[in-house]
Structure formats: C-alpha cells, structure tokens
Write a protein that holds these residues in place. Sequence first.
Motif, PDB file in Angstrom:
ATOM      1  N   ALA A  77     -33.372  33.598  76.046  1.00 37.69           N
ATOM      2  CA  ALA A  77     -34.582  32.867  75.664  1.00 37.69           C
ATOM      3  C   ALA A  77     -35.087  33.343  74.309  1.00 37.69           C
ATOM      4  CB  ALA A  77     -35.670  33.072  76.714  1.00 37.69           C
ATOM      5  N   GLN A  78     -35.669  32.419  73.553  1.00 41.84           N
ATOM      6  CA  GLN A  78     -36.334  32.806  72.314  1.00 41.84           C
ATOM      7  C   GLN A  78     -37.473  33.763  72.650  1.00 41.84           C
ATOM      8  OE1 GLN A  78     -37.152  29.907  68.988  1.00 41.84           O
ATOM      9  NE2 GLN A  78     -39.247  30.160  69.723  1.00 41.84           N
ATOM     10  N   ARG A  79     -37.604  34.836  71.870  1.00 44.12           N
ATOM     11  CA  ARG A  79     -38.649  35.836  72.149  1.00 44.12           C
ATOM     12  C   ARG A  79     -39.301  36.234  70.834  1.00 44.12           C
ATOM     13  NH1 ARG A  79     -41.878  39.804  73.219  1.00 44.12           N
ATOM     14  NH2 ARG A  79     -41.492  41.287  74.905  1.00 44.12           N
ATOM     15  N   ASP A  80     -40.525  35.781  70.636  1.00 42.80           N
ATOM     16  CA  ASP A  80     -41.288  36.087  69.438  1.00 42.80           C
ATOM     17  C   ASP A  80     -42.056  37.388  69.659  1.00 42.80           C
ATOM     18  OD1 ASP A  80     -42.777  36.137  67.143  1.00 42.80           O
ATOM     19  OD2 ASP A  80     -43.884  34.277  67.534  1.00 42.80           O
ATOM     20  N   TYR A  81     -41.762  38.387  68.833  1.00 46.29           N
ATOM     21  CA  TYR A  81     -42.405  39.696  68.977  1.00 46.29           C
ATOM     22  C   TYR A  81     -43.666  39.825  68.133  1.00 46.29           C
ATOM     23  CZ  TYR A  81     -38.314  41.375  71.490  1.00 46.29           C
ATOM     24  OH  TYR A  81     -37.328  41.551  72.432  1.00 46.29           O
ATOM     25  N   LYS A  82     -43.959  38.841  67.315  1.00 44.97           N
ATOM     26  CA  LYS A  82     -45.118  38.914  66.423  1.00 44.97           C
ATOM     27  C   LYS A  82     -46.291  38.160  67.041  1.00 44.97           C
ATOM     28  CE  LYS A  82     -46.386  38.289  61.575  1.00 44.97           C
ATOM     29  NZ  LYS A  82     -47.745  37.834  61.812  1.00 44.97           N
ATOM     30  N   ARG A 113     -43.095  34.483  62.938  1.00 40.72           N
ATOM     31  CA  ARG A 113     -42.215  34.823  64.059  1.00 40.72           C
ATOM     32  C   ARG A 113     -41.324  36.001  63.688  1.00 40.72           C
ATOM     33  NH1 ARG A 113     -39.228  29.816  65.811  1.00 40.72           N
ATOM     34  NH2 ARG A 113     -41.202  29.457  66.896  1.00 40.72           N
ATOM     35  N   GLU A 114     -41.191  36.916  64.620  1.00 41.72           N
ATOM     36  CA  GLU A 114     -40.233  38.018  64.495  1.00 41.72           C
ATOM     37  C   GLU A 114     -39.346  38.010  65.725  1.00 41.72           C
ATOM     38  OE1 GLU A 114     -42.436  41.611  64.030  1.00 41.72           O
ATOM     39  OE2 GLU A 114     -42.964  41.202  61.939  1.00 41.72           O
ATOM     40  N   VAL A 115     -38.026  38.067  65.532  1.00 42.87           N
ATOM     41  CA  VAL A 115     -37.090  37.998  66.645  1.00 42.87           C
ATOM     42  C   VAL A 115     -36.105  39.157  66.574  1.00 42.87           C
ATOM     43  CG1 VAL A 115     -37.291  35.488  66.825  1.00 42.87           C
ATOM     44  CG2 VAL A 115     -35.481  36.482  65.400  1.00 42.87           C
ATOM     45  N   ASN A 116     -35.493  39.429  67.706  1.00 39.59           N
ATOM     46  CA  ASN A 116     -34.480  40.479  67.808  1.00 39.59           C
ATOM     47  C   ASN A 116     -33.134  39.892  67.422  1.00 39.59           C
ATOM     48  OD1 ASN A 116     -32.763  42.544  68.489  1.00 39.59           O
ATOM     49  ND2 ASN A 116     -33.201  42.495  70.680  1.00 39.59           N
ATOM     50  N   LEU A 117     -32.584  40.320  66.310  1.00 34.61           N
ATOM     51  CA  LEU A 117     -31.356  39.743  65.786  1.00 34.61           C
ATOM     52  C   LEU A 117     -30.114  40.204  66.533  1.00 34.61           C
ATOM     53  CD1 LEU A 117     -32.272  40.004  62.010  1.00 34.61           C
ATOM     54  CD2 LEU A 117     -32.373  37.981  63.473  1.00 34.61           C
ATOM     55  N   ASP A 118     -30.255  41.189  67.418  1.00 35.39           N
ATOM     56  CA  ASP A 118     -29.132  41.613  68.254  1.00 35.39           C
ATOM     57  C   ASP A 118     -29.001  40.736  69.494  1.00 35.39           C
ATOM     58  OD1 ASP A 118     -27.011  43.633  68.872  1.00 35.39           O
ATOM     59  OD2 ASP A 118     -28.294  44.032  70.602  1.00 35.39           O
ATOM     60  N   SER A 119     -30.022  39.922  69.782  1.00 35.75           N
ATOM     61  CA  SER A 119     -30.013  39.055  70.961  1.00 35.75           C
ATOM     62  C   SER A 119     -29.531  37.659  70.556  1.00 35.75           C
ATOM     63  CB  SER A 119     -31.406  38.984  71.569  1.00 35.75           C
ATOM     64  OG  SER A 119     -32.256  38.208  70.738  1.00 35.75           O
ATOM     65  N   TRP A 120     -29.628  36.686  71.473  1.00 35.40           N
ATOM     66  CA  TRP A 120     -29.231  35.316  71.165  1.00 35.40           C
ATOM     67  C   TRP A 120     -30.075  34.708  70.058  1.00 35.40           C
ATOM     68  CZ3 TRP A 120     -25.156  32.313  72.624  1.00 35.40           C
ATOM     69  CH2 TRP A 120     -24.354  32.778  73.673  1.00 35.40           C
ATOM     70  N   ASP A 121     -31.267  35.243  69.790  1.00 38.55           N
ATOM     71  CA  ASP A 121     -32.064  34.747  68.668  1.00 38.55           C
ATOM     72  C   ASP A 121     -31.342  34.933  67.335  1.00 38.55           C
ATOM     73  OD1 ASP A 121     -34.393  33.572  69.676  1.00 38.55           O
ATOM     74  OD2 ASP A 121     -35.319  35.517  70.067  1.00 38.55           O
ATOM     75  N   GLY A 122     -30.427  35.874  67.268  1.00 40.54           N
ATOM     76  CA  GLY A 122     -29.652  36.070  66.051  1.00 40.54           C
ATOM     77  C   GLY A 122     -28.471  35.125  65.925  1.00 40.54           C
TER      78      GLY A 122
END
Length: 516
Positions: free
Chosen positions: A351-356, A361-370
């Motif tokens: 799932a998309q996960r916005d950390y900001k 938007r800030e995402v984890n680039l090691d996950s599927w968001d990358g």
Amino acid sequence: MDRRSFLAASAATLLTPRTTRTLATDPFTLGVASGDPSADGFVLWTRLAADPLSGDGRGGMPSRDVDVEWQVAADERFSTVVRSGTAAARPGAAHSVHVEVAGLEPGRDYFYRFRSEGRVSPAGRTRTASAGEAPLTFAVAACAHYEHGYYGAYRRLAEQEPELVVFLGDYMYEYAPSGYTALAGRVRTHSPGKCETLADYRLRHAQYKSDPDLQAAHAVAPWLAAFDDHEIENNWAGDVSSTGAAGFTRRRADAFRAYYENMPLRRGSLQGAVLRVNRRVSWGTLARFHLLDTRQFRDDQACLDGVRAGCDERLDARRTLLGAGQWRWLEEGLRGSGTRWNLLGQQIMMAQRDYKVGPGREVNLDSWDGYAAERTRLLGSLAGTSNPVVLTGDAHMHHLAELKTDFDDPDAPVVARELVTTSIASDGDGYRDRTWIAEALQENPHISFIDQRRGYLMARLTRDELSVDFRTLDYISRKGAPARTAHRVTIPASERPPSQAARDAAAAHAGPPGRD
C-alpha cells in the motif's frame, strides 16, 4: 499426554536409543522443522550441532558424513510409523538434513523425529495440505531481531497451534553486536562480528535456532518461508550492496547457502548462487499461496533509498521489483488458479504509505512505493483474481490497508486487502510514542489500523470468509507476556467474476512489465 505437552517434551522416552554414541553431547540442539506442505507430503529438516555456537560455524561436528534416521508417524506416540528412512548429514551442508516426504494422505496431521549418534531429537507436528475446501488456520510472522527482545511471540503463536506458518522475511539479522539497537536497546547479544562469511552466517543462524521459543514455533506446524533483506544485508537489491562493499556477490551466495541449510526448504531451492523462494503452495481448492521474492530480482532503489520526497525516478515504468521472469511466473499462477482464495505472501509494504504529515508526500523507496508503476500493474492483475489478499512483513508494525490501482482517488475501487504483520522482536517493546498513529491514519485514509507492538497474525480461512486476529504482546524486553487480539477483521469472499477490464486499464496506465 495432550498434544502440547507431547510436543514440548523430548521424544527420547518414546524411542529406545541405540547404544552406539560417538558425540559427547546431543546433536539436536537446533530443534526440528517442517515446511512446504503438499497434498501428499512436506519437507522435514534438522541440523546436527553438538556445539551450536562454535566460532567456526561448523556446530562442533566432525568433518565426516553422519547418518540421520527419520520417522513419520500418524500418531503422537509413533505407534503407527508410515514413512521412515536414513539421510546423510554432510559437513559441506553444515550437517543439515532436508527430507522430502511424499505418498501421504491429504489434509491431516503427522508427527516426525530424527535419530543420530545414539540420540533422539524432539518430535514435531506437521500437516499435509488439504485436497478440498476444508478450513485452514494459519499464522503470519516476520522480523525477529535477536538483540531487541525475547521470542515470546513465537511461543504464543505455537500455543495457538496453527496448521501452517507463513514467514515473510528477516528471520535473522546480519548486524554486529549492538549494530542496530539505537531505538530498541539491547536485551540479548548477537554472536561476535558482522555476518560476512559463510561461517558467520551459519553461526548466526545457529544462535537464533537455539532459542526454545523459535524451536516451539517450528515444531508445531509446517512453515512456508522466504527471506527479505537482513538474512543477507540491510536493503540489498539484486546484485547491489546497500553499503557498496566489495565482494557482495560472494557474500550473498554464502548467505543463501546458510539460509538453505537452516530452513525447511526443498532441495531444488538452492541453484548455485541463486536461492529460489518464489513458489506456489495450494491448499486444496480453498486457497493458493503465491510466495514472492522482492529482493533478488529488483532494480536498485531509486534516489539513493530511504524515506524521501520528490523522487520522480520511482515512477519510471521500466523499474522492476519482481523481475520479468518472476512477473511472468506470477501472472501465470494468478490466471491459472482455480482456488477460492489467492494469498500473496511478500516482504515489503504494498500500500502507498505517506510518512509526511501535511502537504507533500514522503515515501519509503525500499517498499513498493519505490516501484509504483509495477505495483499498479500488479494491482490490476489482482483485480482480475479470485479473492486476492496480500500478506506482508518488514514494517515492524501491524497495518490493515485497502489496495487500489489509484491511491489518490478516493472513489477508486478496492481490488484487495493488505494484512501487514508486525515483528516478532524487531524494534523492541514498541509504543515509544503513540501520537503519530492518528496522524498516519489521517494521511493515509486507505489504512484503517496500525499497531506498533510486537506480535503476529492468526487467520482462519473458510470458503466464505477470512477472519484475522492482529495479535500483540505488551512487552518482549522480559519474558512472560501474554498475547492479546488488538484488532480483528473479517474479509468476506466475493462472488463477483474477475474483472478483465480492470486488469487491462491498470496495465495501460502503468506501461509494460519490467525488464529481467
């Protein structure tokens, strides 16, 4: 003697040992395990280690082959032995044994044990896959950093006696002592040194396998397991080391070898320097598990990795997480599945996960968001699949999320649910600060539940529904915590036919599959 007492006890009282004894101590210090069940069999595993923490990684074993007898019985007292044989534990394989048993009845419990050098192993319970639509109880677990706490979650999982355990990565951690303890502190201490050689990885696996709570979780049910990053190195990608260290290809091959030696995998899994863990296991006509490898075939992380904003590289349609070969394998498995449910076991949050918090938007680039374009293609495929559910590890906290081909469109249809298990031990007790959880849920409306404590998932699957308990422990920095259900969700089965239109639309939006 009830089942739980039986499995906790040594089988030595049930099998008269031979008098010949050449080892001064018990070689079954690492326990027993089973895995990869089929309708007529499973894999049995043990590894002989008279001195499991021997610094050379050899487990204190002699430099010779050692015969290991094995038995499979239809009952706990081994009065009806249905299969038996002898396997060679070889020094080149760290004296591990992988026995592939076949020809058994579907959908029933079996019990197994080993004997070698005049000693008898503890007994384990395992199970063949169903041949029909019988209900299935299974657990989902991940991420067990030894230094961060005790393995009480493994013990509580074992006490619930699931029929299958799905383990989704970070079985062990490669760090040197105190190499990753800034947030969680250190409750126990890793074996000396960072894992870099075959001996290092063998020793670290032996240290983890020596834990009695982990042994209990292995002995209670067959496992379906795959690695993530820490079984080799944090955030590695394909043939790229996250630290840029020289010799990574050799290090990865050694880590794969040690992983195979210490897990209940089929012998064909290890193919030279490649370890194949993407595979399918069908549970009758009820469910098909599609286990993915999200490390070995991926492109390197975009924008130097980490949680970042404004990384357009991550949207490139050419970027691949699965690799073209695994993508074709998965598409074939999804299209050809005739089961009621399709469960994808994989390592990183889909799932998309916005950390900001707030704009941007800030995402984890090691996950599927990358790897956003390939994720869109995959979700399009799931839209045309019978009752898909994604099972995930890595995040060190429970999540319940809705998966959409467009996360920014509140009206976009939900194509699947994602169930993310928290960690067994990684990050310690959890709940250092709870205030961010409400903010995270507000920023990510497709995520409805987050819990930062340690634990696992316990699921009950029937033809009509999937019921899941998010189990948590209040602490692991000391022993004895009970497990409680922090949240429960029931996902009803859908009777709607697969939507080819949704698949086609997602494929057109995301572009062609990634390259090999």
